[in-house]
Structures are given as structure tokens and as C-alpha cells.
Design a protein around this motif. Structure first.
Motif, PDB file in Angstrom:
ATOM      1  N   UNK A   1       0.798 -34.074  -7.725  1.00 53.86           N
ATOM      2  CA  UNK A   1      -0.570 -33.469  -7.202  1.00 53.86           C
ATOM      3  C   UNK A   1      -0.335 -32.616  -5.930  1.00 53.86           C
ATOM      4  N   UNK A   2      -0.961 -31.603  -5.726  1.00 55.13           N
ATOM      5  CA  UNK A   2      -0.896 -30.796  -4.493  1.00 55.13           C
ATOM      6  C   UNK A   2      -2.082 -30.493  -3.958  1.00 55.13           C
TER       7      UNK A   2
ATOM      8  N   UNK B   1      -5.490 -44.160  -0.797  1.00 55.48           N
ATOM      9  CA  UNK B   1      -6.046 -42.964  -0.062  1.00 55.48           C
ATOM     10  C   UNK B   1      -5.929 -41.753  -0.915  1.00 55.48           C
ATOM     11  N   UNK B   2      -5.309 -41.893  -2.130  1.00 61.12           N
ATOM     12  CA  UNK B   2      -5.437 -40.604  -2.974  1.00 61.12           C
ATOM     13  C   UNK B   2      -6.966 -40.241  -3.397  1.00 61.12           C
ATOM     14  N   UNK B   3      -7.005 -38.959  -3.256  1.00 65.20           N
ATOM     15  CA  UNK B   3      -8.433 -38.457  -3.407  1.00 65.20           C
ATOM     16  C   UNK B   3      -8.846 -37.988  -5.015  1.00 65.20           C
ATOM     17  N   UNK B   4      -7.764 -37.498  -5.661  1.00 65.12           N
ATOM     18  CA  UNK B   4      -7.994 -36.852  -6.999  1.00 65.12           C
ATOM     19  C   UNK B   4      -7.008 -37.560  -7.803  1.00 65.12           C
TER      20      UNK B   4
ATOM     21  N   UNK C   1       4.477 -36.583  -5.683  1.00 65.38           N
ATOM     22  CA  UNK C   1       4.789 -37.152  -6.894  1.00 65.38           C
ATOM     23  C   UNK C   1       4.500 -38.933  -7.045  1.00 65.38           C
ATOM     24  N   UNK C   2       3.992 -39.354  -6.092  1.00 68.41           N
ATOM     25  CA  UNK C   2       3.818 -40.704  -5.801  1.00 68.41           C
ATOM     26  C   UNK C   2       2.272 -40.887  -6.031  1.00 68.41           C
TER      27      UNK C   2
END
Length: 560
Positions: A112-113, A281-284, A259-260
């Protein structure tokens, strides 16, 4: 999202045919998106009906619990891992996205970016102990050419990935010549304006590439020397400051990846996903297909409110008999001819039709007449098949005058002779001859809950009892295994001879229930029901009476 018209588990001909016919009626009247569905495999008689009518088999809908496939954004905006920071940043700002997935050439997700992560790479912290670190640009000349909106005069190995060392010729010729001694020339990327002397020095030293800014010129002589020395030359209309920043944006996005991350299969239940992402905490969150390819994304907010599968239940009204996950679906209508029982609950008022008729198809045919519509021949035959099957061709005690009248009304619209069709329907396949004992006891089994007891009542219709006697012990074993699998207190299999209109009853489970059965005993756990042929109208009332005669909430007790 379509609205599914669906019958009960282990569907019989009436359940399948009423779903098909009612979906057809709705599609012509009030609900264009109505689709027939099923939550089990077809029996041989139903397969025969669909072959005769040339109607497609309804869609198999085994589980309607909402999954990520219901809420994910399909065909999401993504980036390829070899694209530049500049191109990806431009795409994200155009769509107002803060995060997007990054994929490889096979559409597999590699990371993800985020905007924040990209800015960290564009503006790295200065490190006085490593002057080259802030100048190092991992990329290739093709990305640089595109990012600076340049024109290539000469390119050497434009696709070669390497760590370029970026420098700007803003000093004197002597100072610049001294600086060249401290750089690896095969990686040096020089940004220079209209300074022929610096250009010539860089070409003589054979730097990796020269980017000439502000539409400055390079003499034909110097260009030939650059070609001879293997120096790449790019022109850009931008000034030096803009060009330098653009080059930093030419890094491939793979250098800015997170990458995590957590991803999900598309069939993940929403309830499971809610639990997993709650503390992250990941958003997408990427959604992957069975080959681990990216097919969608979702965010936490998508899990708050989500669409539920819309269902119309036909030929049943109990959750215990309905498709898995029915409690989480949106039930908008019920059409049935069985008793009211179970825990059917809806969020909003719904249309509920329940009539004491021999077949749900009779009710559906009545609705055609109410709408002043004539069912096309395949649908008419489908309706007739449901009525014939559920009423044993109007000979069952469940048969009503309405069933008889509706079947007569359908006759002119049928593409076949009704009497011949009925004979062929009942002659079509013996479950005991064509199925294993395990499959036979599950073919038409319904689950009930009464007075704290869980009951299974299955039925098989045969042209005689010969096959039953051949497979009696296998069926008894399979019935007990089925009961244990469902953790039911009692299970029975009603074997109906549709030629003689007689039935046997094979039982297993709770000892007090079995002792309370007062029909003639033919063999251990096998009773002669005489001319009883209807599970709904004749057998089920007996079972309900028995469970109310004995104490409620029993412990599981079985007979040998």
C-alpha cells in the motif's frame, strides 16, 4: 443488487417451481430485478421438470451472510510497482485518495502507498555524514524523461534500474571539475542550464546523463561527443529548481510501499472483518480473489452500514429451513402454505401470504390471475409440476378445491398432456435407487423446533417399498448420522409409496419420543403409518403432539 426468490433447504419441486414462477411474475410486474434462486441441489423430479420446460436452473445461493464482496469497491484505483512517485501522486490527488494499493504485473498486490509515505521519500531528512544519500535517486532514464516532460536527444540503457546521483551545475567550472572527482561518474545525473563549458566538461568525463533545462541548447558538436562517450542527453523546458524536484519524483513507487498490511479474501464475512480491523491503524484494506489478485478495497467506514441480500421466501417461513444467513438478510416477502412457526423476524412490515393450500405454486398461479396475466407455457408447466408434486396429483389430504381449480385453469397453457406429464413426473427416478443412503435421507429434510426439541423430518417418495427394504439398515444408519450432525433430539424418515398411498416411518433419537409413537411397529424403529402421505398435514401434527406430551428441554437421549 438483485432480489432473490428462494425456497427452503433441500428444495422439493414445489419450492423450486414456485421460486421460478414468482420471480418471473415479479419481473413482469413490480420487481424487475427478481431472480429465482435455490439453497440446495435439485432432486431428479425437479430436474425432469426443468428439462421439460427448458427453464434454466435457479442460481445456487447457499449462504446469504454479507461478505466483503457485497461492500468492496470493485476495480479500485491502484498503481503498478514500476510507476513513478510523480505519476502515482498525480493519480491520488486527482481522485482525492490518501491511500491506494500497488500491484505487480500479474495484478498481485505488493503493498500500500500513502501520501504521507510518498512525502517522506520526496523530502528525506538531511544527513551531513552521508552527502550522497539525499542525492541518490533509484530509477531509470525513461521515468526521468517522462517526469521532467523532456525530449530525449540520446539515451543509453533507458530501462536500466540504478541509483543515480543527482547534482546541479550551479558553481564555477573549476569547482565543478573538482566536485566531479568525488562522484561515481557512471551514476552521475547532471542538471545544467545554458552553460556550454560545464556541458563539455561533463561529456568529457562521461557522466551517466545530462538534463539541460530551460530549453537551453546543446551544440551539434557536443551532442556528437555525448553520443561517442555514451552520455545520455535530455532537454526539458522546465527551470532547474522544477527539474530537480521532478527528478526526485521519478523514483518507482515500490520504494515508498508499506508492505506490512492486512488483506482479505472476497468471501470473508463482514462480521469477521469488523472484528479484525477494529484495532488496526491501517486505513485501506485490499480484497483478493482466490488467486490472490486484487479485485477490490474497503475502508472501516464501509463496515458500518452495508447492503443486505434481499430475499423473498417461498414454500417456507421458518429460519431453521431457510438459507444460511437468512437472519442477516433483508426479507421483503414470504409466500407459503405451511404452519407458522420458528423465529421469523423482519425490520420492516412485509407482504406475507400464507394459505392452507396443497402447494405454494397454487398461490403463485392465483397471483398471476390477480394481475390478469397468463403464464407462458414453460412457467405454466412449472406451476403445474409444483402442484402435482406436492399434492400427489391431487390425491394428498392436503389437496384443496383451489388446487384442483388452479390446475384446471393452467391446462390450456400447458405445452404437454397433463396426465402423461404427471405419470412421467412420478416415474422419474427412485431416490433409493439412484442416491446413497446419506444423500437420500437429506434429499427432502426439514428441521423444526418445538417445546425445546429439535426435530428432523425427511421424506422420500417411491413407486413402491422394494428399494426401501433393500436399503433399510443403511438408511437407519445414515439417519442417525444426520441427526448427530445436526445435533437434533429426534429424526425420522417418511417413506411414501405414491402408488398405494401408504407410508413407513423410520425413526431415531430421543427415547421418550419414540416410545410415544403409537403406530404399528414393523421392525425396530420402523412404523407403519398406513395411508398417511403428507408430512405437513399428517405427520408433523403427530410429532408436535408427542413433544408436548413429554417434558420440555430434554437432554439428548438415543435408542440403540
Amino acid at each position: 443488487m438483485p432480489t432473490y426468490v428462494i425456497g427452503h433447504k433441500n428444495p422439493d419441486t414445489d419450492a423450486i417451481c414456485s421460486a421460478i414462477a414468482y420471480a418471473h411474475l415479479l419481473s413482469r410486474t413490480t420487481l424487475p430485478d427478481a431472480v429465482p434462486a435455490r439453497c440446495g441441489e435439485l432432486n431428479q423430479r425437479t430436474e425432469f421438470v426443468l428439462r421439460q420446460t427448458a427453464l434454466p436452473v435457479p442460481r445456487l445461493l447457499a449462504d446469504v451472510r454479507p461478505t466483503l464482496s457485497h461492500i468492496m469497491q470493485r476495480h479500485p484505483i491502484s498503481a503498478r510497482e514500476d510507476e513513478s512517485l510523480h505519476d502515482v501522486f498525480e493519480r491520488m490527488t486527482t481522485h482525492n485518495f490518501r491511500n491506494i494499493p500497488v500491484i505487480d504485473s500479474h495484478h498481485h498486490i505488493v503493498g500500500l502507498v500513502s501520501i504521507v509515505k510518498m512525502l517522506e521519500h520526496l523530502f528525506p531528512p538531511l544527513n551531513s555524514h552521508d552527502n550522497l544519500a539525499s542525492r541518490t535517486i533509484p530509477t531509470n532514464l525513461n521515468r526521468i524523461l517522462k517526469t521532467v516532460h523532456g525530449t530525449a536527444l540520446h539515451l543509453v540503457d533507458p530501462l536500466k534500474e540504478q541509483d543515480f546521483i543527482l547534482t546541479v551545475a550551479a558553481s564555477s567550472v573549476d569547482y565543478f571539475a573538482e566536485r566531479l572527482e568525488h562522484y561515481p561518474l557512471d551514476r552521475l545525473l547532471l542538471v545544467v542550464g545554458n552553460r556550454p563549458t560545464i556541458q563539455q566538461l561533463a561529456i568529457e568525463k562521461a557522466v551517466r546523463a545530462i538534463i539541460i533545462t530551460g530549453n537551453a541548447k546543446l551544440t551539434p558538436t557536443l551532442l556528437q561527443q555525448a553520443k561517442d562517450r555514451g552520455v545520455s542527453v535530455i532537454f526539458t523546458p522546465n527551470d532547474t529548481a522544477t527539474t530537480t524536484l521532478a527528478i526526485k519524483c521519478a523514483k518507482p513507487i515500490r520504494h515508498a510501499l508499506t508492505t506490512d498490511f492486512i488483506s482479505f479474501p472476497e468471501n470473508t464475512l463482514i462480521k469477521e472483518a469488523q472484528t479484525i480491523v477494529a484495532t488496526k491503524t491501517q486505513v485501506l484494506f485490499p480484497v483478493l480473489d482466490s488467486d490472490a489478485r486484487l479485485i477490490g478495497v474497503f475502508s472501516k467506514s464501509d463496515l458500518v452500514q452495508f447492503p443486505r441480500t434481499r430475499l423473498i421466501l417461498v414454500d417456507h417461513n421458518e429460519f431453521s429451513q431457510a438459507v444460511t444467513g437468512v437472519e442477516q438478510a433483508e426479507i421483503i416477502e414470504v409466500i407459503d402454505h405451511h404452519r407458522l412457526a420458528g423465529n421469523l423476524v423482519t425490520r420492516e412490515p412485509i407482504r406475507y401470504i400464507n394459505e392452507p393450500l396443497g402447494s405454494t405454486c397454487t398461490i403463485i398461479a392465483q397471483l398471476y390471475r390477480q394481475h390478469h396475466l397468463t403464464p407462458p407455457p414453460p412457467i405454466a408447466l412449472c406451476l403445474a409440476a409444483g402442484i402435482i408434486s406436492d399434492t400427489l396429483n391431487l390425491t394428498s389430504p392436503t389437496t384443496t378445491p383451489q388446487d384442483q381449480e388452479i390446475l384446471q385453469w393452467l391446462k390450456p397453457y400447458l405445452p404437454v398432456n397433463l396426465s402423461q406429464f404427471a405419470e412421467q413426473l412420478f416415474a422419474c427416478g427412485s431416490p433409493l435407487l439412484n442416491l446413497s443412503a446419506k444423500d437420500a435421507v437429506r434429499l427432502d429434510a426439514k428441521e423444526y423446533n418445538e417445546n425445546g426439541y429439535s426435530l428432523i423430518a425427511a421424506q422420500i417418495e417411491e413407486l413402491g417399498f422394494e428399494q426401501f427394504w433393500k436399503h433399510r439398515l443403511e438408511l437407519a444408519k445414515a439417519l442417525e448420522e444426520f441427526r448427530k450432525e445436526k445435533n437434533a433430539h429426534f429424526a425420522c424418515l417418511m417413506i411414501t409409496n405414491i402408488t398405494l398411498h401408504q407410508s413407513y416411518l423410520l425413526v431415531t433419537g430421543h427415547s421418550e419420543m419414540i416410545k410415544a409413537i403409537d403406530y404399528p411397529l414393523l421392525a425396530p424403529n420402523l412404523y407403519d403409518l398406513g395411508n398417511i402421505v403428507s408430512r405437513k398435514k399428517e405427520l408433523l401434527p403427530v410429532l408436535i403432539r408427542i413433544v408436548h406430551q413429554i417434558k420440555p428441554n430434554p437432554s439428548l437421549s438415543t435408542t440403540s
